[in-house]
Design a protein around this motif. Structure first.
Motif, PDB file in Angstrom:
ATOM      1  N   ILE A  68      21.624  13.490   2.611  1.00  0.00           N
ATOM      2  CA  ILE A  68      22.318  13.283   1.340  1.00  0.00           C
ATOM      3  C   ILE A  68      22.828  14.639   0.846  1.00  0.00           C
ATOM      4  O   ILE A  68      22.041  15.552   0.615  1.00  0.00           O
ATOM      5  N   PRO A  69      24.154  14.781   0.701  1.00  0.00           N
ATOM      6  CA  PRO A  69      24.702  16.040   0.189  1.00  0.00           C
ATOM      7  C   PRO A  69      24.275  16.283  -1.253  1.00  0.00           C
ATOM      8  O   PRO A  69      24.142  15.337  -2.042  1.00  0.00           O
ATOM      9  N   PHE A  70      24.048  17.537  -1.597  1.00  0.00           N
ATOM     10  CA  PHE A  70      23.742  17.898  -2.978  1.00  0.00           C
ATOM     11  C   PHE A  70      24.851  17.343  -3.877  1.00  0.00           C
ATOM     12  O   PHE A  70      26.031  17.450  -3.560  1.00  0.00           O
ATOM     13  N   GLY A  71      24.454  16.755  -4.989  1.00  0.00           N
ATOM     14  CA  GLY A  71      25.405  16.226  -5.957  1.00  0.00           C
ATOM     15  C   GLY A  71      25.751  14.766  -5.743  1.00  0.00           C
ATOM     16  O   GLY A  71      26.285  14.133  -6.649  1.00  0.00           O
ATOM     17  N   LYS A  72      25.445  14.197  -4.579  1.00  0.00           N
ATOM     18  CA  LYS A  72      25.790  12.807  -4.283  1.00  0.00           C
ATOM     19  C   LYS A  72      24.598  11.892  -4.529  1.00  0.00           C
ATOM     20  O   LYS A  72      23.484  12.183  -4.095  1.00  0.00           O
ATOM     21  N   GLY A  73      24.854  10.790  -5.210  1.00  0.00           N
ATOM     22  CA  GLY A  73      23.788   9.841  -5.480  1.00  0.00           C
ATOM     23  C   GLY A  73      22.752  10.427  -6.426  1.00  0.00           C
ATOM     24  O   GLY A  73      22.877  11.552  -6.906  1.00  0.00           O
TER      25      GLY A  73
END
Length: 150
Positions: A68-73
C-alpha cells in the motif's frame, strides 16, 4: 467480550520464544477468533526505504493489498499522518481501498518505535460503526507492547 481479558493471552504470545513473525501471526488469529467484530486483522510495516507499507501477516480472507503506497487508503493515510484512524462507514471515505465488499468499518493504529511510525495494525469489520474507544485503547496498548519486540 471485554478486550482487557485478552491482555494476558497477548502478553504470553509476546513473551514466547517464537519468532517475531510468528508472534504477530498468533496475535492476528487470537484477535480475529475472540473478538466478534474483528473480521480481518493484519499488520503492515514500512517497506524498507520505499514510501509504502508491506503486509507482514494477517488473519481473515486473503487480500490483494500486499503493498500500500503512503497516502493511499486508510493504512496509507496513517503512514503519513501518524495518527489513529477510525472509519465508522468505509463507503463514506473518498480515499478508501476496498479489501472486501463486506467491510463496513475499519480501524488503523500506528506502531511506533523510538518515536518513528514503523507500521500499523489494521482491522476491518463487516459491521458498520463496529469500533469503540475500548477498541482504540486496547489496540494502542497492543501496539506499544508489540513495539518492544523491535
Amino acid at each position: 467480550m471485554s478486550l482487557s481479558l485478552l491482555k494476558p493471552e497477548i502478553e504470553t504470545i509476546l513473551s514466547s520464544e517464537e519468532t517475531v513473525d510468528s508472534k504477530l501471526e498468533n496475535i492476528c488469529h487470537v484477535l480475529k477468533q475472540n473478538v466478534k467484530h474483528y473480521d480481518w486483522v493484519g499488520f503492515y510495516f514500512k517497506n524498507g526505504d520505499k514510501p509504502e507499507l508491506k503486509l507482514k501477516t494477517y488473519a481473515g480472507k486473503p487480500t490483494d493489498h500486499i503493498i500500500i503506497p503512503f497516502g493511499k487508503g486508510i493504512c496509507g493515510q496513517v503512514a503519513v499522518s501518524n495518527e489513529n484512524f477510525l472509519v465508522e462507514d468505509v463507503s463514506a471515505q473518498d480515499n478508501y481501498i476496498a479489501c472486501s465488499i463486506d467491510v463496513k468499518s475499519e480501524i488503523v493504529i500506528p506502531l511506533f518505535v523510538n518515536g518513528e511510525n514503523i507500521g500499523q495494525i489494521d482491522i476491518d469489520s463487516n459491521t458498520a460503526n463496529a469500533f469503540t474507544q475500548e477498541d482504540k485503547n486496547f489496540l494502542v496498548w497492543l501496539n506499544a507492547e508489540v513495539a518492544k519486540l523491535y
